[in-house]
Design a protein around this motif. Structure first.
Motif, short mmCIF file in Angstrom:
data_model
loop_
_atom_site.label_atom_id
_atom_site.label_comp_id
_atom_site.label_asym_id
_atom_site.label_seq_id
_atom_site.Cartn_x
_atom_site.Cartn_y
_atom_site.Cartn_z
N GLY A 49 -28.34 -5.94 -104.37
CA GLY A 49 -29.40 -5.13 -104.82
C GLY A 49 -29.52 -3.62 -104.12
N LEU A 102 -31.64 -0.50 -103.44
CA LEU A 102 -32.94 -0.31 -102.78
C LEU A 102 -32.75 1.53 -102.66
N LYS A 112 -30.27 5.60 -107.82
CA LYS A 112 -30.17 4.39 -108.24
C LYS A 112 -29.70 4.34 -109.76
N SER A 154 -30.94 -2.73 -109.17
CA SER A 154 -31.62 -1.61 -108.57
C SER A 154 -32.98 -1.99 -108.45
N VAL A 170 -36.44 -7.91 -103.47
CA VAL A 170 -35.12 -8.06 -103.48
C VAL A 170 -34.80 -9.04 -102.32
N GLN A 171 -35.62 -8.93 -101.35
CA GLN A 171 -35.48 -9.93 -100.11
C GLN A 171 -35.24 -11.29 -100.68
N ALA A 211 -31.80 -11.06 -103.41
CA ALA A 211 -30.17 -10.54 -103.31
C ALA A 211 -29.57 -11.13 -102.10
N HIS A 224 -26.90 -9.41 -100.77
CA HIS A 224 -26.55 -7.93 -99.95
C HIS A 224 -27.30 -6.79 -100.58
N ILE A 225 -27.55 -5.73 -99.96
CA ILE A 225 -28.14 -4.89 -100.25
C ILE A 225 -27.47 -3.48 -99.75
N SER A 267 -25.47 -0.52 -96.04
CA SER A 267 -25.17 -1.78 -96.93
C SER A 267 -24.78 -2.75 -96.25
N VAL A 312 -27.97 -9.69 -96.68
CA VAL A 312 -29.48 -9.93 -96.37
C VAL A 312 -29.76 -11.35 -95.75
N LEU A 315 -36.95 -6.34 -94.80
CA LEU A 315 -36.16 -5.51 -95.32
C LEU A 315 -37.13 -4.09 -95.37
#
Length: 234
Positions: free
Chosen positions: A34, A36, A43, A184, A191-192, A195, A197-198, A209, A212, A218
């Motif tokens: 994700g 963010l 993005k 995005s 997203v929490q 995803a 990874h963010i 980067s 999660v 987040l």
């Protein structure tokens, strides 16, 4: 780790304005990543460069271990901005138009309709679809070419809670199908739950980067990253 996508010092300038500055991303295969950031953070610009819609001003992109060329677009599916949907056609007919252009067999149309949960829409025209159904049709169009990487720009935008829940289940199922998702969003809570990874993008710069972690807030991470970024800018 086996990476499907890596960018190094990716930059995009529009005339005298810098939209994206030195963004270096690493996206692991068969995960959901994700990206963010607030509206205007860059993005969409990053996603468009990876999808071949915009040409980077500088920096490099590697896809599946090889330098990016237009040939890799056959392994990338992208749904950016408004879904390219014909409102007077059914879901099947919309997919058939693109399938003909791609040389994809009709069996694949039925497969992707089933994947996104639109197999039972029958003769209902896309213009009569809910926003959530149109979003899923847009994703179906991006899946036709059996991509290794699926790029989605703000896929949850405008969806009601039921639509977001459906989308979340859909996205979480892609890695098991061998599809990596790069999306995005500015909806941190969503997203929490989606995803693995963010990356946090602030004013065109990748400021964070990482993975999660279960139970991680987040929103707090985002605000702390933004506060630290402002402090660095002073």
């Amino acid at each position: 780790m086996d990476m499907i996508l890596q960018t190094a010092n990716l930059c995009k300038n529009f005339r005298k304005q810098c939209a994206v500055s030195n963004v270096s991303l690493c996206v692991e295969k068969n995960t959901v990543f994700g990206l963010l950031g607030a509206n205007g953070a860059g993005k969409s610009t990053v996603l468009k460069m990876i999808a071949g819609i915009l040409k980077p001003s500088s920096g490099t992109i590697a896809f599946d271990g090889q330098p990016w060329t237009r040939e890799v677009l056959g392994d990338i599916g992208a749904f950016i901005e408004t879904p390219p949907v014909y409102g007077n056609l059914t879901a099947y007919e919309n997919l058939k138009v693109k399938a003909i252009l791609l040389g994809v067999k009709e069996e694949r149309i039925r497969e992707v309709l089933d994947i996104v949960g639109l197999a039972d829409t029958g003769k209902k025209r896309a213009g009569q679809f809910s926003l959530g159904m149109r979003q899923r049709l847009g994703i179906a169009l991006a899946l036709l070419n059996e991509p290794k990487l699926l790029i989605l720009d703000e896929p949850a935008n405008g969806l009601d809670p039921a639509g977001i829940l459906e989308l979340r289940g859909l996205l979480r199922g892609f890695p098991a199908r061998g599809i990596t998702v790069l999306l995005s969003s500015h909806i941190l809570s969503e997203v929490q739950q989606t995803a693995d990874h963010i990356g946090i993008l602030l004013e065109g710069v990748l400021k964070y980067s990482g993975k999660v972690n279960p139970g991680e807030d987040l929103e707090t991470l985002f605000m702390e990253t933004a506060k630290k970024s402002k402090g660095e800018g002073r």
